[in-house]
Design a protein around this motif. Structure first.
Motif, PDB file in Angstrom:
ATOM      1  N   SER A 418       0.881  -1.350  -0.136  1.00 45.94           N
ATOM      2  CA  SER A 418      -0.004   0.021  -0.143  1.00 45.94           C
ATOM      3  C   SER A 418       1.048   1.356   0.125  1.00 45.94           C
ATOM      4  CB  SER A 418      -0.912  -0.018   1.225  1.00 45.94           C
ATOM      5  OG  SER A 418      -1.612   1.357   1.264  1.00 45.94           O
ATOM      6  N   THR A 419       1.856   1.341   0.767  1.00 43.17           N
ATOM      7  CA  THR A 419       2.458   2.490   0.989  1.00 43.17           C
ATOM      8  C   THR A 419       3.518   3.245   0.084  1.00 43.17           C
ATOM      9  OG1 THR A 419       4.090   1.672   2.584  1.00 43.17           O
ATOM     10  CG2 THR A 419       2.182   2.185   3.580  1.00 43.17           C
ATOM     11  N   ARG A 420       4.016   2.147  -0.702  1.00 39.94           N
ATOM     12  CA  ARG A 420       4.991   2.278  -1.704  1.00 39.94           C
ATOM     13  C   ARG A 420       4.398   2.509  -3.018  1.00 39.94           C
ATOM     14  NH1 ARG A 420       4.935  -1.101  -6.143  1.00 39.94           N
ATOM     15  NH2 ARG A 420       3.913  -2.899  -6.251  1.00 39.94           N
ATOM     16  N   ASN A 421       2.955   3.046  -3.162  1.00 40.31           N
ATOM     17  CA  ASN A 421       2.257   3.363  -4.396  1.00 40.31           C
ATOM     18  C   ASN A 421       2.503   4.936  -4.579  1.00 40.31           C
ATOM     19  OD1 ASN A 421       0.231   1.337  -5.921  1.00 40.31           O
ATOM     20  ND2 ASN A 421       0.403   0.995  -3.801  1.00 40.31           N
ATOM     21  N   VAL A 422       2.489   5.340  -6.042  1.00 40.21           N
ATOM     22  CA  VAL A 422       2.940   6.728  -6.325  1.00 40.21           C
ATOM     23  C   VAL A 422       2.118   7.598  -5.130  1.00 40.21           C
ATOM     24  CG1 VAL A 422       2.883   8.284  -7.990  1.00 40.21           C
ATOM     25  CG2 VAL A 422       3.480   6.053  -8.376  1.00 40.21           C
ATOM     26  N   PRO A 423       0.832   7.821  -5.058  1.00 38.57           N
ATOM     27  CA  PRO A 423       0.536   9.189  -4.535  1.00 38.57           C
ATOM     28  C   PRO A 423       0.733   9.014  -2.925  1.00 38.57           C
ATOM     29  CG  PRO A 423      -1.354   8.225  -5.963  1.00 38.57           C
ATOM     30  CD  PRO A 423      -0.091   7.203  -6.013  1.00 38.57           C
ATOM     31  N   GLY A 424       0.799   7.778  -2.471  1.00 40.82           N
ATOM     32  CA  GLY A 424       1.305   7.484  -1.031  1.00 40.82           C
ATOM     33  C   GLY A 424       2.817   7.921  -0.983  1.00 40.82           C
ATOM     34  N   CYS A 425       3.721   7.812  -1.745  1.00 38.35           N
ATOM     35  CA  CYS A 425       5.028   8.191  -1.596  1.00 38.35           C
ATOM     36  C   CYS A 425       5.008   9.646  -1.788  1.00 38.35           C
ATOM     37  CB  CYS A 425       5.790   7.610  -2.775  1.00 38.35           C
ATOM     38  SG  CYS A 425       6.302   5.897  -2.321  1.00 38.35           S
ATOM     39  N   GLN A 426       4.174  10.447  -2.633  1.00 41.85           N
ATOM     40  CA  GLN A 426       3.969  11.837  -2.584  1.00 41.85           C
ATOM     41  C   GLN A 426       3.520  12.512  -1.463  1.00 41.85           C
ATOM     42  OE1 GLN A 426       1.670  12.005  -6.353  1.00 41.85           O
ATOM     43  NE2 GLN A 426       3.563  12.247  -7.577  1.00 41.85           N
ATOM     44  N   VAL A 427       2.368  11.937  -0.996  1.00 41.74           N
ATOM     45  CA  VAL A 427       2.051  12.324   0.388  1.00 41.74           C
ATOM     46  C   VAL A 427       3.067  12.296   1.393  1.00 41.74           C
ATOM     47  CG1 VAL A 427       0.590  11.773   2.316  1.00 41.74           C
ATOM     48  CG2 VAL A 427      -0.187  11.554   0.079  1.00 41.74           C
ATOM     49  N   MET A 428       3.783  11.200   1.623  1.00 44.13           N
ATOM     50  CA  MET A 428       5.262  11.390   2.530  1.00 44.13           C
ATOM     51  C   MET A 428       6.235  12.437   2.120  1.00 44.13           C
ATOM     52  SD  MET A 428       6.152   7.293   3.208  1.00 44.13           S
ATOM     53  CE  MET A 428       5.276   6.329   2.044  1.00 44.13           C
ATOM     54  N   GLY A 429       6.415  12.400   0.983  1.00 44.40           N
ATOM     55  CA  GLY A 429       7.470  13.473   0.375  1.00 44.40           C
ATOM     56  C   GLY A 429       7.054  15.085   1.084  1.00 44.40           C
ATOM     57  N   GLN A 430       5.499  15.285   0.720  1.00 45.91           N
ATOM     58  CA  GLN A 430       5.293  16.514   1.026  1.00 45.91           C
ATOM     59  C   GLN A 430       5.430  16.743   2.584  1.00 45.91           C
ATOM     60  OE1 GLN A 430       1.369  18.137  -0.590  1.00 45.91           O
ATOM     61  NE2 GLN A 430       2.096  20.098   0.024  1.00 45.91           N
ATOM     62  N   GLY A 431       5.172  15.823   3.302  1.00 44.51           N
ATOM     63  CA  GLY A 431       5.109  15.776   4.868  1.00 44.51           C
ATOM     64  C   GLY A 431       6.589  15.880   5.391  1.00 44.51           C
ATOM     65  N   ALA A 432       7.534  15.373   4.695  1.00 40.17           N
ATOM     66  CA  ALA A 432       8.920  15.353   5.040  1.00 40.17           C
ATOM     67  C   ALA A 432       9.625  16.674   4.510  1.00 40.17           C
ATOM     68  CB  ALA A 432       9.731  14.046   4.212  1.00 40.17           C
ATOM     69  N   GLY A 433       8.981  17.231   3.374  1.00 36.80           N
ATOM     70  CA  GLY A 433       9.722  18.422   2.917  1.00 36.80           C
ATOM     71  C   GLY A 433       9.215  19.760   3.714  1.00 36.80           C
ATOM     72  N   VAL A 434       7.811  19.766   4.231  1.00 37.94           N
ATOM     73  CA  VAL A 434       7.451  20.848   5.031  1.00 37.94           C
ATOM     74  C   VAL A 434       8.043  20.738   6.389  1.00 37.94           C
ATOM     75  CG1 VAL A 434       5.248  21.868   6.266  1.00 37.94           C
ATOM     76  CG2 VAL A 434       5.182  21.047   4.068  1.00 37.94           C
ATOM     77  N   ALA A 435       7.980  19.338   6.889  1.00 38.35           N
ATOM     78  CA  ALA A 435       8.898  19.179   8.244  1.00 38.35           C
ATOM     79  C   ALA A 435      10.016  19.577   8.332  1.00 38.35           C
ATOM     80  CB  ALA A 435       8.548  17.873   8.683  1.00 38.35           C
ATOM     81  N   ALA A 436      10.731  19.530   7.356  1.00 38.03           N
ATOM     82  CA  ALA A 436      12.397  19.621   7.262  1.00 38.03           C
ATOM     83  C   ALA A 436      12.638  21.031   7.347  1.00 38.03           C
ATOM     84  CB  ALA A 436      13.053  19.074   6.111  1.00 38.03           C
ATOM     85  N   ALA A 437      11.662  21.852   6.302  1.00 34.79           N
ATOM     86  CA  ALA A 437      11.837  23.179   6.289  1.00 34.79           C
ATOM     87  C   ALA A 437      11.488  23.926   7.633  1.00 34.79           C
ATOM     88  CB  ALA A 437      10.810  23.785   5.238  1.00 34.79           C
ATOM     89  N   LEU A 438      10.333  23.431   8.140  1.00 37.65           N
ATOM     90  CA  LEU A 438      10.477  24.043   9.715  1.00 37.65           C
ATOM     91  C   LEU A 438      11.396  23.828  10.507  1.00 37.65           C
ATOM     92  CD1 LEU A 438       6.431  23.086   9.618  1.00 37.65           C
ATOM     93  CD2 LEU A 438       7.387  25.366   9.562  1.00 37.65           C
ATOM     94  N   CYS A 439      11.755  22.737  10.646  1.00 41.96           N
ATOM     95  CA  CYS A 439      13.021  22.293  11.497  1.00 41.96           C
ATOM     96  C   CYS A 439      14.210  23.273  11.169  1.00 41.96           C
ATOM     97  CB  CYS A 439      13.303  20.826  11.576  1.00 41.96           C
ATOM     98  SG  CYS A 439      12.142  19.870  12.220  1.00 41.96           S
TER      99      CYS A 439
END
Length: 466
Positions: A418-439
């Motif tokens: 489930s988690t390896r599918n394209v939109p799932g990976c994209q969702v993780m990417g946006q979460g990681a990108g926003v979190a990294a910028a805030l940190c």
């Protein structure tokens, strides 16, 4: 290659250092979204990618996405659960007539109500444009080969490209390499997943390609036991169609003996998005290999190039409708479904997925299970057909300035489907990108970041959390 080759000692060198707020390793499905999200959040971002093009699975594999919506047998009642940058990207692809749009698939065996397929060449242009607009510094044909660590932090990543070797010193790092390269170089805990893949699918790797000159109507008409149209849609997009087929040798193995002899999977997924063209042929019976080992990976690449050539020739000589066909494209790199998984603060389980579990620290929602079919009914997601991605699933144990995003975070093999599918990976990417910028902005560790602050920033970027 020897397991214990002789060694040489290099003289000490002074490497030039590039400084940035956020370094993203891997410009694939998750990495591109992570880089754009971090840049839009105000961070300076460097994105490193080993291939000549950004985009990942779409540009290198062209696979359709089934999972922007919650699972449902009724498309009209289905809830869209993926928003933010993945959804914006899909809209921009449609504007460039480079995607089918969301077309209903009420008979989909996975209970996915809509399917979305993009043209891999248009995708390359659209994702490149979005990276440029966001101000991301992109280094293509660049590999990261080591990291330096201090206490529980990565202090620098070492890269190599046409400029030679250099270092990137970032405040925050995102590992979107697919194989967990940064985490591996940092010595973090990982497990091998690729050996388990045969238990749920055809192989841990695959190589998608396309063929032009196909008489698709004849293929379906004269292969009644083999070619089945799964879905189709009338599109108001010039030169584009939306048709999905299943081709199987199981019901008539004698007729398709030339294909069966290749030890391909008996089931092949085919999508046509341009008339007279079978745009994406995905048999998925690839070579099992450890994609984190150079020789294994390289040998699998070579074997798969031979295999798709043989498969295409077998289609031409065996399947009516393919007589005048020819390979008109193939992915530029091997598609890897699983390699090494990095142990994070939370590892999503199949039970959490099927129970439609929600979390107090969500960075997005998702609603697809690739194994939800007649073989694995236990994988069906209960109502309302989607589950949450917790922020903790992005945090690798043992490091405080690294976030994981993509197919390298789920140890349960059925949950991984489930988690390896394209939109799932994209969702993780946006979460990681926003979190990294805030940190980076707040000069805090990934675990010190306030979730309410992260949630507000994700909502401001259009992420769906309810």
């Amino acid at each position: 290659m020897s397991d214990h080759p002789r060694t040489i000692t290099l003289p000490a060198v002074q490497l030039p250092v590039l400084e940035t707020d956020v370094l993203v390793a891997g410009a694939g499905t998750a990495g591109c979204i992570a880089a754009i999200a971090a840049a839009r959040q105000g961070a300076s971002v460097i994105l490193v990618e080993k291939t000549p093009v950004p985009g990942g699975t779409y540009t290198n594999g062209g696979i359709g996405a089934n999972s922007f919506y919650a699972m449902s047998t009724d498309p009209s009642a289905a809830k869209r659960v993926v928003g933010g940058l993945p959804y914006e990207l899909s809209q921009r692809l449609m504007e460039q007539t480079g995607a089918t749009g969301y077309y209903p698939t009420p008979n989909d065996p996975h209970h996915s109500p809509y399917r979305f397929v993009a043209d891999h060449e248009i995708y390359k242009g659209v994702i490149s444009q979005m990276l440029l607009e966001a101000g991301v510094t992109v280094l293509l044909q660049t590999i990261c080969f080591a990291v330096l660590t201090e206490d529980r932090n990565i202090s620098a990543a070492l890269i190599a490209n046409k400029d030679g070797c250099s270092a990137i010193a970032a405040k925050q790092y995102i590992d979107a390499s697919g194989d967990g390269d940064l985490a591996r170089f940092a010595g973090l805990e990982q497990i091998d997943m690729w050996q388990d893949y045969h238990t749920v699918s055809g192989g841990s790797t695959g190589l998608v390609f396309g063929m032009a000159g196909v008489d698709i109507d004849r293929m379906v008409k004269e292969n009644p036991q083999g070619a089945v149209k799964l879905s189709s849609a009338e599109l108001d997009v010039p030169g584009m169609c939306a048709e999905q087929y299943a081709f199987t040798t199981m019901k008539d193995p004698e007729r398709y003996q030339a294909i069966s002899a290749l030890e391909m999977r008996p089931f092949t997924s085919m999508s046509s998005i341009h008339k007279g063209e079978m745009t994406y042929i995905n048999n998925s019976k690839g070579v099992d290999c450890d994609a984190t080992k150079a020789l294994d990976y390289s040998t699998a690449e070579l074997k798969m190039r031979v295999k798709i050539m043989q498969f295409a020739n077998a289609l031409k000589t065996t399947v009516p409708g393919f007589e005048e066909s020819y390979i008109n494209w193939a992915a530029i790199q091997l598609g890897v479904r699983a390699s090494k998984i990095t142990i994070c603060d939370h590892m999503i389980s199949l039970d959490e997925i099927t129970s439609a579990t929600r979390f107090e620290d969500e960075i997005g929602l998702f609603g697809f299970e690739d194994l939800m079919n007649y073989k694995h009914p236990e994988c069906e997601i209960k109502d309302p057909g989607f589950y949450g991605f917790p922020y903790r699933m992005l945090l690798p144990k043992g490091c405080d300035n690294l976030l994981m995003a993509g197919r390298c975070v789920t140890t349960d093999i059925k949950a991984h489907m489930s988690t390896r599918n394209v939109p799932g990976c994209q969702v993780m990417g946006q979460g990681a990108g926003v979190a990294a910028a805030l940190c980076a902005k707040k000069d805090c560790t990934t675990r010190e970041l306030s979730y309410p602050v992260l949630r507000d920033a994700l909502l401001a970027q259009g992420v769906i959390l309810e």
